[in-house]
Each structure stands twice: as structure tokens, then as C-alpha cells.
Design an enzyme around this catalytic site. Sequence first.
Site, PDB file in Angstrom:
ATOM      1  N   ARG A   1       0.482  -5.380  -6.743  1.00 54.88           N
ATOM      2  CA  ARG A   1       0.570  -6.719  -6.178  1.00 54.88           C
ATOM      3  C   ARG A   1       1.026  -7.660  -7.270  1.00 54.88           C
ATOM      4  O   ARG A   1       0.736  -7.473  -8.441  1.00 54.88           O
ATOM      5  CB  ARG A   1      -0.805  -7.173  -5.694  1.00 54.88           C
TER       6      ARG A   1
ATOM      7  N   ASP B   1       0.121   2.352   8.715  1.00 59.21           N
ATOM      8  CA  ASP B   1      -0.446   1.653   9.877  1.00 59.21           C
ATOM      9  C   ASP B   1       0.440   1.657  11.126  1.00 59.21           C
ATOM     10  O   ASP B   1      -0.014   1.329  12.209  1.00 59.21           O
ATOM     11  CB  ASP B   1      -0.753   0.197   9.510  1.00 59.21           C
TER      12      ASP B   1
ATOM     13  N   THR C   1       4.502   2.623   5.599  1.00 59.08           N
ATOM     14  CA  THR C   1       3.110   2.169   5.714  1.00 59.08           C
ATOM     15  C   THR C   1       2.411   3.076   6.715  1.00 59.08           C
ATOM     16  O   THR C   1       2.996   3.463   7.717  1.00 59.08           O
ATOM     17  CB  THR C   1       3.019   0.703   6.204  1.00 59.08           C
TER      18      THR C   1
ATOM     19  N   ARG D   1      -6.402  -2.609  10.538  1.00 64.26           N
ATOM     20  CA  ARG D   1      -7.057  -3.896  10.625  1.00 64.26           C
ATOM     21  C   ARG D   1      -6.558  -4.681  11.833  1.00 64.26           C
ATOM     22  O   ARG D   1      -7.306  -5.291  12.551  1.00 64.26           O
ATOM     23  CB  ARG D   1      -6.804  -4.687   9.333  1.00 64.26           C
TER      24      ARG D   1
ATOM     25  N   GLY E   1       0.832  -1.195   0.000  1.00 64.28           N
ATOM     26  CA  GLY E   1       0.000   0.000   0.000  1.00 64.28           C
ATOM     27  C   GLY E   1       0.864   1.242   0.000  1.00 64.28           C
ATOM     28  O   GLY E   1       1.896   1.281   0.664  1.00 64.28           O
TER      29      GLY E   1
ATOM     30  N   ALA F   1      15.795  10.382  -0.917  1.00 65.44           N
ATOM     31  CA  ALA F   1      16.955  10.288  -0.028  1.00 65.44           C
ATOM     32  C   ALA F   1      17.886   9.155  -0.465  1.00 65.44           C
ATOM     33  O   ALA F   1      19.114   9.301  -0.446  1.00 65.44           O
ATOM     34  CB  ALA F   1      16.498  10.096   1.417  1.00 65.44           C
TER      35      ALA F   1
ATOM     36  N   ASP G   1       4.824  -4.971   5.810  1.00 65.83           N
ATOM     37  CA  ASP G   1       5.225  -6.341   6.141  1.00 65.83           C
ATOM     38  C   ASP G   1       5.212  -7.286   4.934  1.00 65.83           C
ATOM     39  O   ASP G   1       6.077  -8.153   4.813  1.00 65.83           O
ATOM     40  CB  ASP G   1       4.431  -6.889   7.336  1.00 65.83           C
TER      41      ASP G   1
ATOM     42  N   LYS H   1     -25.458  13.275  31.626  1.00 67.10           N
ATOM     43  CA  LYS H   1     -24.736  14.499  31.987  1.00 67.10           C
ATOM     44  C   LYS H   1     -25.159  15.685  31.107  1.00 67.10           C
ATOM     45  O   LYS H   1     -24.569  16.758  31.182  1.00 67.10           O
ATOM     46  CB  LYS H   1     -23.226  14.276  31.832  1.00 67.10           C
TER      47      LYS H   1
ATOM     48  N   VAL I   1      18.257   7.995  -3.502  1.00 68.76           N
ATOM     49  CA  VAL I   1      18.922   8.378  -4.758  1.00 68.76           C
ATOM     50  C   VAL I   1      20.020   9.409  -4.500  1.00 68.76           C
ATOM     51  O   VAL I   1      21.131   9.281  -5.019  1.00 68.76           O
ATOM     52  CB  VAL I   1      17.879   8.924  -5.768  1.00 68.76           C
TER      53      VAL I   1
ATOM     54  N   ASP J   1       2.544  -0.445  12.081  1.00 64.25           N
ATOM     55  CA  ASP J   1       2.485  -1.757  12.719  1.00 64.25           C
ATOM     56  C   ASP J   1       3.750  -2.595  12.502  1.00 64.25           C
ATOM     57  O   ASP J   1       3.684  -3.817  12.394  1.00 64.25           O
ATOM     58  CB  ASP J   1       1.254  -2.521  12.213  1.00 64.25           C
TER      59      ASP J   1
END
Lengths: 322, 322, 322, 322
Positions: free
Chosen positions: A72, A128, A126, A172, A11, A22, A103, A212, A24, A130
Site C-alpha cells: 500500500r 473476490d 483479486t 466484505r 491484495g 503472459a 478496484d 428432521k 512478459v 467483485d
Amino acid sequence: MKRIGVMTSGGDAPGMNAALRAVVRWAAANEVEVVGIRRGYAGMIEGEFVPLAPRDVANIIQRGGTILRTARSKAFLEPEGRAEAARRLAEAKIDGLVAIGGDGTFRGAIKMTQEHRIPIVGVPGTIDNDLYGTDFTIGFDTAVNTALDAIDRIRDTAASHERVFFIEVMGRHAGFIALDVGLAGGAEVIALPEIPTGPEEIAEQIRLSEAKGKHSSIIVVAEGAYPGGADTLMKAAQQIHPFEGRVTVLGHIQRGGSPTARDRVLASRLGAAAAETLVSGSSGVMLGEVEGEIALTPLAEAVERRKPIDRSVYDLATVLAE
Amino acid sequence: MKRIGVMTSGGDAPGMNAALRAVVRWAAANEVEVVGIRRGYAGMIEGEFVPLAPRDVANIIQRGGTILRTARSKAFLEPEGRAEAARRLAEAKIDGLVAIGGDGTFRGAIKMTQEHRIPIVGVPGTIDNDLYGTDFTIGFDTAVNTALDAIDRIRDTAASHERVFFIEVMGRHAGFIALDVGLAGGAEVIALPEIPTGPEEIAEQIRLSEAKGKHSSIIVVAEGAYPGGADTLMKAAQQIHPFEGRVTVLGHIQRGGSPTARDRVLASRLGAAAAETLVSGSSGVMLGEVEGEIALTPLAEAVERRKPIDRSVYDLATVLAE
Amino acid sequence: MKRIGVMTSGGDAPGMNAALRAVVRWAAANEVEVVGIRRGYAGMIEGEFVPLAPRDVANIIQRGGTILRTARSKAFLEPEGRAEAARRLAEAKIDGLVAIGGDGTFRGAIKMTQEHRIPIVGVPGTIDNDLYGTDFTIGFDTAVNTALDAIDRIRDTAASHERVFFIEVMGRHAGFIALDVGLAGGAEVIALPEIPTGPEEIAEQIRLSEAKGKHSSIIVVAEGAYPGGADTLMKAAQQIHPFEGRVTVLGHIQRGGSPTARDRVLASRLGAAAAETLVSGSSGVMLGEVEGEIALTPLAEAVERRKPIDRSVYDLATVLAE
Amino acid sequence: MKRIGVMTSGGDAPGMNAALRAVVRWAAANEVEVVGIRRGYAGMIEGEFVPLAPRDVANIIQRGGTILRTARSKAFLEPEGRAEAARRLAEAKIDGLVAIGGDGTFRGAIKMTQEHRIPIVGVPGTIDNDLYGTDFTIGFDTAVNTALDAIDRIRDTAASHERVFFIEVMGRHAGFIALDVGLAGGAEVIALPEIPTGPEEIAEQIRLSEAKGKHSSIIVVAEGAYPGGADTLMKAAQQIHPFEGRVTVLGHIQRGGSPTARDRVLASRLGAAAAETLVSGSSGVMLGEVEGEIALTPLAEAVERRKPIDRSVYDLATVLAE
């Protein structure tokens, strides 16, 4: 090494172009040639290679997405595909590779190194956040700010209409975006994969808010926090305690846009360090920033170990939601 | 008139606060008192009135939403509710009303005038731009720019991934947002309620793009352009010609945010003109801006006549999409 | 006409790329070739020509600046320079020209038509909005929103610190930016070239504000409103009535950035209409949008007649500043 | 402690409101009352105190500036003024103080503790990032992103016109903003107070760029990098090697605006931790975030020790500028 390849894969994330620039420019300053590989592993198999000189990466530091594109590749999942990729790299006299991605990208890299002894260094790109081995991944800060801007907008309407808004953000398996956005957006509830919050708790929370005299709330939900996402979660909560609610799924807007300063600085540091690490003979590692310092983590560890969210930040968000 | 009321009603729109500020300050400059009515017709029935002096509307011109809030009222749909509302207005010695909102707001206003002879002047505040009698409604320009920013972000990803993105924007009955966003965002296809585009045409368009070597596209879809919205439309098109697609529903982020310059200027002009029109004895009209000039349109006409989209802009968008 | 040229010239403005894209794609759809002229008249003299196909202008609608670049040319001010430019155009078989720019650009175009009978059609691209024959120039809306964003930021500080801020915006001869920004930004005073406001009036205004207990103010000053600009004006006012003040000159940030929706739509309409007008045989005119419709104005009139500011908007701003 | 005071002082910074909200809500959750002190030390002397309950800080996390306002106080510089301030605090039964601000604020706090034994804990709120004991100050990230947005806009024009732009950013004594903005903005040269760059080097750099065919450059200059600032520096460089240049001084726009996610998260963490630290009996310390963890630093050390810039980032920026 005299010639290295660089690719973006998986992604896309804001800051990938800054990392590419950087790689290059560091290489050029150190008399190493750079070849860009288009469309990730798919382009590697098809030999979509393009030489990259410093001027080719001018004026891209501020651009979202990736000028090398990404894709992909089913073929790459098979040994034959990877063999073809290795053959193409050898043919182009590419001595090593900087792989910018998440990943999936790194799992592919591990295989290429195992099977074909290609030296590869990873850069965590990425949204995420993660990946183990870096406090922040490239793109995370931009994604958080984009989601936050959306929440600020929605709060205008929530406050005007006395409604409960459920906002689904990306994540996710990991709640990093939801946690920071939830705290920074002043959300009343934050639902994460790591700390599940069920419809009962949400219904109870809304009931308490109403008691409240507070009739608008923001509930931030990570994609993976509840089966079926924010929409299912809201409906389940409404079964328990009826309220007027709305769902907004932020979706792909979180991926794009011009990277923040932090993402550009991080990408620049990690891109340059990755090129240097690769050229100096290391392989099979991901470059990260840990407590402000550049850190190396084996690729296998980066993808397999789980980076925990900071529970104290979650607890703080709960206290500050009043 | 010595005392007028002002309220915001219906869906909130950026610029409502700027219009409110203009009503209050014009009135103050002309020695007319202003009473703010909270939560639209619901608050009117419940007598939620608050005096508004010039300092009370300081520093709100830049804020999204509405400080008076807005709500739906079932009670107001019944004659008894409207009678109670009229009684409240009389009790508070409110001689006339500026109503900022969309067609639902104006339909209510028409009834209040018919049944209770309350002088009312309307100000078009709705992001949909679907009111006859004004070239632009307050909030439309902001909503279009917010949606456009989202499309610019998504295009980064679309271009990087070679995907087709379907982006659903607001507009159940009117395609104004979709049309301007589609043209300004360089969308390959724009689907509007006024000019339906079926799955066959979209599938064909994508096929043609692919044939030209173009693998990413942006399809902008107004909410009401196809039954089931963008998601259903995409799936139907994929049945005809398979492609990798993603849907993003922009939703409520389009309602919020700080108003653009254009919306603030428009809101300031119309708010002040509405107060002046009301005080000078007119009633039952909506203030609008037509070809740069302030224009009055009977409320009934504003909600009943249909403002057409500009077909030439649609055709232009088609030509410019290449 | 079978082949037309297009160039951008003078100060760059957001939306120039959108106009360029519209010229190229309209022409392609009508089987007319387009040649891009780089760096305005300077590039014309040096024959910096590049063919432009529809794909060459992909993904530029959202970019600020101009991909054709722009420059000043001393050579073009001389008859010999213009003769050389005409020779270059003839050599490249360019039958006519779309010139995107401001008054300097159009003055050059008039000479080229007079001396060398080159058919030229103008497109108003300048942030200043100071061209007769169009309600808005391309880039104006973006510049106003950029300046407004800056004022919103400064107001945070002004309100926190109880200071008076003088903000200088672009506009040497015309106050369009200052007027819209001043109204939309809720400025306490607006100083325009067309309606001068001296240090006495500003000092008096600040004194009055202080008397009302209001200690922060925003004063918007057009570049050309006072000799020496905002800084000189503030110091002169402080001589009359001391106050704590700060000056910010917004400068070149007003020129850049991604164009707003309005600027992209306007640029698309005018660019396409300009190509069509040129190809259909007209020359010596500027395309504009007047009261929502495309309008033609002789280039000489566009640069010589003065478009007045709307005095009623200025008066409104004064009333609404409280 | 049963009742604590909180104030914002010195130059305002985005995120001060988020810190304030965290102090108030953490305290409420721990049954400690909070009193807001308006206008910093000036308001303390004049007893401008206001009780702050959790609902009083609702909907402020996203706002720039500070709702408590800030001011300079000459009276506080004298012992008598500080004695009066202490008397006011005692009168209001305020047991301790959270002071949000920069070095001036902390110097005042040190004196109050020394002379009147008032327990005080500091929170670093300043855009300059020039406090020892925290990796980042509250407001720095927002200021950097605001300046970066401006540079991105100016780059559009620089690239279109082939000009050299000198952009002056805040930082009288510290180059943190200039360094991050320079790297993230792809600046060709960065001039810092810590690493001076004279007109000779700049002229030489521009000459080299021109020799490579590159006619536009961005030079980022911290306020304190050269006597007289960016304007003087540019003129000195033009004396050595003539070029077409423009100066933009970003000024106060860097102080305002809605805080970024990072600033809101940091402010929330530090605000809550400050309240907790104060209530638990500590005093005379500043809360900071060092390598991701909350850290305490004596106030005296925070203001006296100099936090160095990261030389490796500067060197990286130089390499990546090509």
C-alpha cells in the site's frame, strides 16, 4: 510502444504470476520490452524497476502470491506522489502500463491517466470476483477451491460430532465466494451481503433440521453478510434457539496457494490480451472474460458498476440443501 | 472373548476409521464378533449398538471423522450413568471394549474398569499427540500436514505483502503440532505452552528481522501458548514495537480430512494390536508405537504422565529460522 | 573447517531443499562458510560452485526437486574425473562435503574419500527408503502420500466400475513404498521384490473376491516385484483367470511435489546434524534417524547392508484386506 | 410425471454424485419420486432399482465416482435387451429418465426413446469435455486439475535433472484436457488430435530449447494425438534428435478424486435443470451450460456434432512457452 511496465497491486491473488508471465512473454514475442515495477504504486514512486525477460518468468506459473510483491502507498494518494510516480516512469522510458489488481489498483490507474496521461490497461486480479466486466477475476477459482477444501474437512467433524459449524469466508462487499462455496460445499445456509440472512432465519433453519433428525449443519457466511461477522451471527442465533455451534474464520489461507488450472488459463489469456491491447494503443480499459470471450470495459465502469450475484444459483443452493 | 465392542469418543481425529476397520477385520479373521457403539459413552448408555462385519468397514480407511460418530455425555460422568452403560454392555453380551480416543476417553475407561470390571483397551486417537506411551497419536500427522498446507499458502501472501502473520494452531496444553508445523513451515518464531514466548521476545525478533531487511515473518502460536491466544499475543507485541500484522486461527480444519499414509499405517497397526491385546486377556492398557515397536502403557499412566516435547527440535527450529 | 561444500546427487527427492537449507543455516550459525555444488559430481568436475548464505535458501523448504539440480556423470566413474573433482574442491578451498542423495551418491563419496582423502558426510535423500542406517530416507513419506492420493482416486473408479486395478509404484529393489501404500490404500494384494507374489496367487485372490461378491480390487505392485512389471503380471494372471483389469504406472509423479511435514522435519534434522558431524571432524558416515534418534552409519554399510521390510506389516495388510 | 429414474453410465467422472444429488433433491422439492438405477443400462435390464430420498444423497457431493456405479452392457446393444429394459421401467412405474454420462450413454438413450418412447433427458458427465452443447462437461475441470498437479510434480524433477518429460493425458478423440493442462502447466509443446504435432516438430523444438540453454521440457500429449501415444512419439523424436527423455502416462488417476468447486456447481445446476426439464415434458435433449446459461441440445446433435477446440488458446500456449 517500445517499453511497457507491469505491476501487481492491492491484495495478492493466485494467478497474478501467471498473468505477469503472459504479459512478459507476449511482449517479448512482439519485440516490446517489459519493465517490472516492484511493490505496486509504492515501488513506482521509489523507482523500484527491474527489466523482465522471458526467462525471468520461467517456472512461476504455478506459484501463489506475486514475485513483484505488492504494497500500500500513502504517498500515492497525494497528487505529489503520483507526479513523482509519473516522473519515474518517464525517466525509465516506460510508455504504458499493465496494472494487475483490484478496484483500488484501478482507481489509482484512472488518476494516473487523468493527471499524467499514462496509458494504462488493467487486469482483474483479486479473489473476490467483485469487478464488473469479467465473469471471473483471477484468483477467484483458487480461493473457492481452497475454502471448499476447508469445508470438506470441517464437514467430517461436523458429521462426527453433530454440531453446527459457521464458516466465515472472504467477501466484505460481495458474496461470490460464499455463494459458490456454499453450493459446492452443500451448506445448509448461505449468508451473503447481497441477500442478508438474519439470526432468526438461521435459528429457525437449525430448529427445522433438528426436527428432521439432522444434527449437523454447515452455515457459510461471507465476511460482510452480518455486522461482526460469523461469530456475532452465531451468538445471536443461539440466543433465539440454543444449539452447539463452532465458528471457523478461514481468513488468509484463501489468498494463497498454487493457482487452479482455470485461474492459470484465465490469467494467461488476460495477461497476453492486456499487453496486446496496451501496445495497440488502447488505454483506460480492463480486460475481462465475458461468456468465454475477451472483453474490454472502461476502468471506471469496472470499479463503479456492481456485478450482481446470480440469484438463481442462490435459490438452487437452498433447494439442494434439502 | 467371543464378542467385543468398539467405540470412538472425544474429539474426532483422522485415522479413527482406519483404526476401527483394523479392529473389525482383525477380529473377524480371529473369529471374534464386533459390535460398534455409536456416539461414544452417550451411545453406550442408550444402547446404540450395531454389529460390524468386515464389509461394513470397506472403503472407510481414507475417510476423515468417524463413522461411529462421537459425542459428549454428561450422564456418563455420574455413577448411575456408568452403571447403565455397564448394564447395556452386559445385555449385549459384549465381553470387552476397544476405546479409540484421547485422555477423556481413557479416564472414562478407567472408571468403567474399576467400577464394573469391563476389560478395556485404549487406542490413542487425537490430533494433539499429548498422550504418554506412544510417539505419535493417530491423527497427529494429518493435522500437522493440514496446518502446514495452510502456512504454505499464507507464506505466499506474507512474502508478497511484507507482513507478519501470526498463525494459531491447535494445542491447548501441548505444543507438538506447533513445534512440527513451525519447523516444517520455516516459522521465524514458535510459541508453545511448554516454552512460553512473550510479546517482548516476539517484538524483539521482528525488530531484528526488519533490521536485516526482512519484512515478512511467520509466527506459529499454539492455542495454549499465551492467555488469549495469538490475537492477544500479537497486539501485546505491537504495543512494544509497531508492525503490520495479521492473525489466522486455523481451528477445526485441522481435525478433518483424509488421513495421511502414516496415520493410516499407525491406525491399522494399533487397531489390530488393540483387538489382539483385548482378546488375549489384557485390560487397562493403551496401545502405542514407541521407537517403531508396539508398546503397552497402563491407561492411568497414559493420561497422567506428561510426554515432553523434544527441546532439541525447538532449538533446531530457532537456528534454522536464520 | 572453515568452508564446506554441499551437493545433491542422484534421483531428486522431496525434502532435498529442506536438507540443503539446514546445512547452510546451521553452518552460518556456527561461522562456517558453505559452497553449493551444482549438478552433483558432474558440476563438481566442472567447478560449478556457488556460495550459499542463509538468505539464498529462504523460501525453499516447501519446494520439491533441488535448487542445486542433480545429474549423472560418466567422467566421475573414471579415476581421472575424480582427480579433477578433488582438484576443483581444493582450488575452492572446500574442506569437506555434505552429500545428499542415495546409494550411487554414497558410492562416489566413498571413492572420493579413499582416493583423495576428502572428508564427506552423507544425508539419505531418496524416495525409495532403501538405505541401511535410517528408518526413513528423506522423500519417502512424500512419495508414499503422493502414491496414496493416486490410489484413493483410482479406487473411486474401481468401485464405480467393478474393475481390478493394478497400480505400479516405484521400488526396483525395495518394496517400502509398495508396502506402506498397499496397507494405507487398503489394497487387496501387495507384490514386493522381497515377498514375490506370482500370477497364480493373484488370479486365485481375484477369484476368491468374486466368489464373495466383491468385483473391484486394488493390486499394488512394486516396480521390481515381477519381471516386466505390473502390466506383465496382470496379463499373466488374466491367462489363469479372466477378469477386467487396468494398469496404471504412477512413475515420476512420485518424485515431485512439496515435501510433507515429516520429510521437512527429517531433512532439517539430518541436514543440520550432517553439517555438525562434518565440522566436528567425522567423515565417511551417513546421518540417519533410527528409533527417533540421530544415528551414524559408515557409508559403506549404508549402501551394502540391506534394510529388511517389516514382515509383520505385510501380514497385517493381508489380514486387513479382509 | 410422478416418478423418474436416474442413472450414471459410461466412464465415471467426478461430479456425477453431485448431479445425482441435485436430481434427487430437486425432484423431492417438487414432489416427484426418484428411483436410482444401478450399474447403468446393465442394471436397468436386471431391474436393479432403488428408491432415492433426499437423505440418501446426503454427504455425497464431495465424492468421486458414482454411488450408483456404472457398467457396460452387451445385452443393451441388442433390441431384446432394450425391450427388457423398457419392460423393467414400466413395471417400476418410471415415467422418464435422467441419464448422466457421455456419448455412449446418450446413444443408448436415443434408441430407448425411439424404440420405446421413454422420455429421457441427458446430463453431460465425462472428463473428456467432448460433447457438443455445453462449454464444459461435468468432471472436466477436476480431471484438468488432477493432471496439472501431476505436471507440477514432474516439473520439479524435470528442472532438477535437465530432462524432457512426455506426459500423456486422457483424450482419444479430443484435446481439451491436453490443451488446458498444457497451457496451465507451461508445457513447451502440446500435441492434440485436432492439431497433430509430429516427431520432427518435437525434435526441432527440443533442439531449439537446448540451443537456448534450456535443458528441461514438458511435452503434453493427448492419448489420441499420435498412433501409439506418447511413448511412440518420444522414441520417434529421439531418432531424429537424441535427448534424455521420460514418459509418464497419467491414466486413470484423472478420473477420480473429489470434484472441484466448478464441477460441483455445474453438476448441481445441470442435475436440477435436467429433472425440471424432464418433469416439464421435454425429452431427447441434453442439458448444458453455454456462455454461463443453461442450454438444451438435442441428444443426437450433442453426440454427432464436434465441439472444436479453441485454436486461439493453442496459439497462446505456443507464444507463452517462450
